[in-house]
Design a protein around this motif. Sequence first.
Motif, mmCIF file in Angstrom:
data_model
loop_
_atom_site.group_PDB
_atom_site.id
_atom_site.type_symbol
_atom_site.label_atom_id
_atom_site.label_comp_id
_atom_site.label_asym_id
_atom_site.label_seq_id
_atom_site.Cartn_x
_atom_site.Cartn_y
_atom_site.Cartn_z
ATOM 1 N N VAL A 294 0.840 -1.198 0.000
ATOM 2 C CA VAL A 294 0.000 0.000 0.000
ATOM 3 C C VAL A 294 0.875 1.248 0.000
ATOM 4 C CG1 VAL A 294 -1.808 1.268 1.223
ATOM 5 C CG2 VAL A 294 -1.846 -1.236 1.178
ATOM 6 N N THR A 295 0.564 2.171 -0.895
ATOM 7 C CA THR A 295 1.342 3.404 -1.014
ATOM 8 C C THR A 295 0.819 4.502 -0.093
ATOM 9 O OG1 THR A 295 -0.070 4.097 -2.853
ATOM 10 C CG2 THR A 295 1.968 2.924 -3.399
ATOM 11 N N GLY A 296 -0.444 4.437 0.249
ATOM 12 C CA GLY A 296 -1.025 5.451 1.120
ATOM 13 C C GLY A 296 -2.512 5.253 1.261
ATOM 14 N N ILE A 297 -3.089 5.991 2.199
ATOM 15 C CA ILE A 297 -4.522 5.926 2.459
ATOM 16 C C ILE A 297 -5.153 7.200 1.931
ATOM 17 C CG2 ILE A 297 -6.299 5.753 4.232
ATOM 18 C CD1 ILE A 297 -4.175 4.382 6.004
ATOM 19 N N ALA A 298 -6.179 7.045 1.143
ATOM 20 C CA ALA A 298 -6.802 8.194 0.486
ATOM 21 C C ALA A 298 -7.395 9.165 1.489
ATOM 22 C CB ALA A 298 -7.882 7.708 -0.479
ATOM 23 N N GLY A 299 -7.220 10.443 1.191
ATOM 24 C CA GLY A 299 -7.961 11.457 1.904
ATOM 25 C C GLY A 299 -9.380 11.505 1.360
ATOM 26 N N ALA A 300 -10.277 12.066 2.145
ATOM 27 C CA ALA A 300 -11.680 12.086 1.731
ATOM 28 C C ALA A 300 -12.351 13.373 2.175
ATOM 29 C CB ALA A 300 -12.428 10.888 2.307
ATOM 30 N N LYS A 301 -13.280 13.815 1.360
ATOM 31 C CA LYS A 301 -14.172 14.908 1.740
ATOM 32 C C LYS A 301 -15.586 14.510 1.339
ATOM 33 C CE LYS A 301 -10.989 18.793 1.727
ATOM 34 N NZ LYS A 301 -10.888 20.274 1.573
ATOM 35 N N ALA B 158 6.455 -6.877 -6.637
ATOM 36 C CA ALA B 158 5.282 -6.498 -5.857
ATOM 37 C C ALA B 158 4.401 -5.509 -6.610
ATOM 38 C CB ALA B 158 5.722 -5.883 -4.533
ATOM 39 N N SER B 159 3.102 -5.628 -6.395
ATOM 40 C CA SER B 159 2.156 -4.630 -6.871
ATOM 41 C C SER B 159 2.028 -3.532 -5.824
ATOM 42 C CB SER B 159 0.773 -5.251 -7.105
ATOM 43 O OG SER B 159 0.798 -6.146 -8.190
ATOM 44 N N PHE B 160 1.944 -2.285 -6.278
ATOM 45 C CA PHE B 160 1.735 -1.154 -5.384
ATOM 46 C C PHE B 160 0.351 -0.584 -5.656
ATOM 47 C CE2 PHE B 160 6.274 -1.589 -5.615
ATOM 48 C CZ PHE B 160 6.751 -1.206 -4.366
ATOM 49 N N LEU B 161 -0.394 -0.264 -4.601
ATOM 50 C CA LEU B 161 -1.734 0.285 -4.766
ATOM 51 C C LEU B 161 -2.094 1.149 -3.573
ATOM 52 C CD1 LEU B 161 -4.379 -2.526 -4.079
ATOM 53 C CD2 LEU B 161 -1.964 -2.790 -3.558
ATOM 54 N N ALA B 162 -2.962 2.115 -3.821
ATOM 55 C CA ALA B 162 -3.439 2.984 -2.750
ATOM 56 C C ALA B 162 -4.677 2.378 -2.104
ATOM 57 C CB ALA B 162 -3.765 4.371 -3.307
ATOM 58 N N SER B 163 -4.935 2.764 -0.877
ATOM 59 C CA SER B 163 -6.141 2.329 -0.179
ATOM 60 C C SER B 163 -7.192 3.422 -0.262
ATOM 61 C CB SER B 163 -5.833 2.031 1.291
ATOM 62 O OG SER B 163 -7.037 1.761 1.988
ATOM 63 N N GLY B 164 -8.340 3.075 -0.791
ATOM 64 C CA GLY B 164 -9.443 4.025 -0.844
ATOM 65 C C GLY B 164 -10.259 4.045 0.435
ATOM 66 N N ILE C 110 4.145 4.373 8.997
ATOM 67 C CA ILE C 110 3.214 3.265 8.800
ATOM 68 C C ILE C 110 3.556 2.496 7.533
ATOM 69 C CG2 ILE C 110 1.344 4.415 10.052
ATOM 70 C CD1 ILE C 110 0.070 5.015 7.255
ATOM 71 N N GLY C 111 3.313 1.184 7.576
ATOM 72 C CA GLY C 111 3.496 0.317 6.417
ATOM 73 C C GLY C 111 2.362 -0.682 6.369
ATOM 74 N N ILE C 112 1.698 -0.802 5.221
ATOM 75 C CA ILE C 112 0.506 -1.645 5.108
ATOM 76 C C ILE C 112 0.681 -2.643 3.972
ATOM 77 C CG2 ILE C 112 -2.010 -1.679 4.840
ATOM 78 C CD1 ILE C 112 -2.020 1.288 5.576
#
Length: 413
Positions: free
Chosen positions: A205-212, A346-352, A366-368
């Motif tokens: 996981v590259t990061g966790i999405a921000g949301a509005k 490895a595949s890299f993907l963001a978390s929505g 953090i590492g996921i």
Amino acid sequence: MTQGSGGTILQKADQLASFSAMENGLTRAYLTPEHKQAHQQLADWMTEAGLEVWQDSVGNQWGRKLASNPTQPTLVIGSHSDTVVNAGKYDGNLGILLGLEALRQLQDIELPYHVDLVAFADEEGVRFNTTLIGSSSVAGCFQPAWLDIKDDNNVAMGEAMLDFGLSPELAGQDARSPEEVKAYLEVHIEQGPVLEDANQAVGVVTGIAGAKRFQIAVKGMAGHAGTVPHELRLDALCGVAEMISAIEAYGLKYNVVATVGKCEVKPSAVNVIPGEVNFSLDIRSAVQQDLEQACTELFSQLEAIAHRRELQLSHELTYQAQAVPCDSKLQQQWAEVVEIQTGTPASFLASGAGHDAMVMANITDIGILFVRCEKGISHNPREQVNEHDVGVALECLVEMIKRVSSQDTVSST
């Protein structure tokens, strides 16, 4: 990996799923009898794995692999044990059980730091509609005002803590400091179809999405469906339909996902032109700048549509969370162990979706690692993982726990 470890983890997931408020399904909310039962079972398993166990001020369950001579801050691994209503077995819970089995396998391996396994008591926010309570307490973000929030039965969180055996005045007082924590690792089901589409058991996981999230109101003029010509109508629903199409087109073109999930039409009669529509808008991106830009550009488009159609548009921001990147060094280390264990890059993907890791980022790196789930289905009884993928995730986690011993991964937060 010990033969059958993946199967053992899945069996334990079945056992945890039995601690539920539903007779023929899984619902486990914060500070409920099911919470207590599940955490007692986890405490028993942690003890069997040679861990030192305790419960903290908000009901998180901890187990520690003690280092005889710790020379570095504590490594924390974990996920959440609570569930949504009518949930699947693996969201959150799989990460805890993978951590448990990893530490059992590492029981006789000496490390230069303690390793703490945590089962966060509330990530979903089902009971009090306040998410990430467990990790917020650990990261020093617990809000005392939360103690006054009441559930659907008019029970305040502070009262529920007392009934559970906790002292609400101590909630959050045992927070960790950045100096105490080396890093936070979380393994979680993907909750999406990307890894399945790529035929990968796990992904970094590259990061966790921000949301509005916004609540939007569009007002026109209600009128008789048979007597007002189209060219003279101020149809709020037709305007919103055009807006929703613009939102979808924007999401397809740019680095965001944008969703209209609720739409309320007034007066909602078969023979009346809609005079008012209220709808929700959820915008997410793993890049905060892209999220901010999307909000600005989308509302510019929506306002232009409203102006052209002579409609009134207003909006209210109802929720926001910052995008949280995963630490680049931890991403690289995850990628190295994934390639070793799978034989493929490895595949890299963001978390929505949000995770406890996004709160833990306030005090540490953090590492996921994501685990493939069938058809990307989650928050649903049909949520499913397979034994092979769980075994791969376990091998990766065991190796990762050993690899983060290099000093340069100590939190720089």
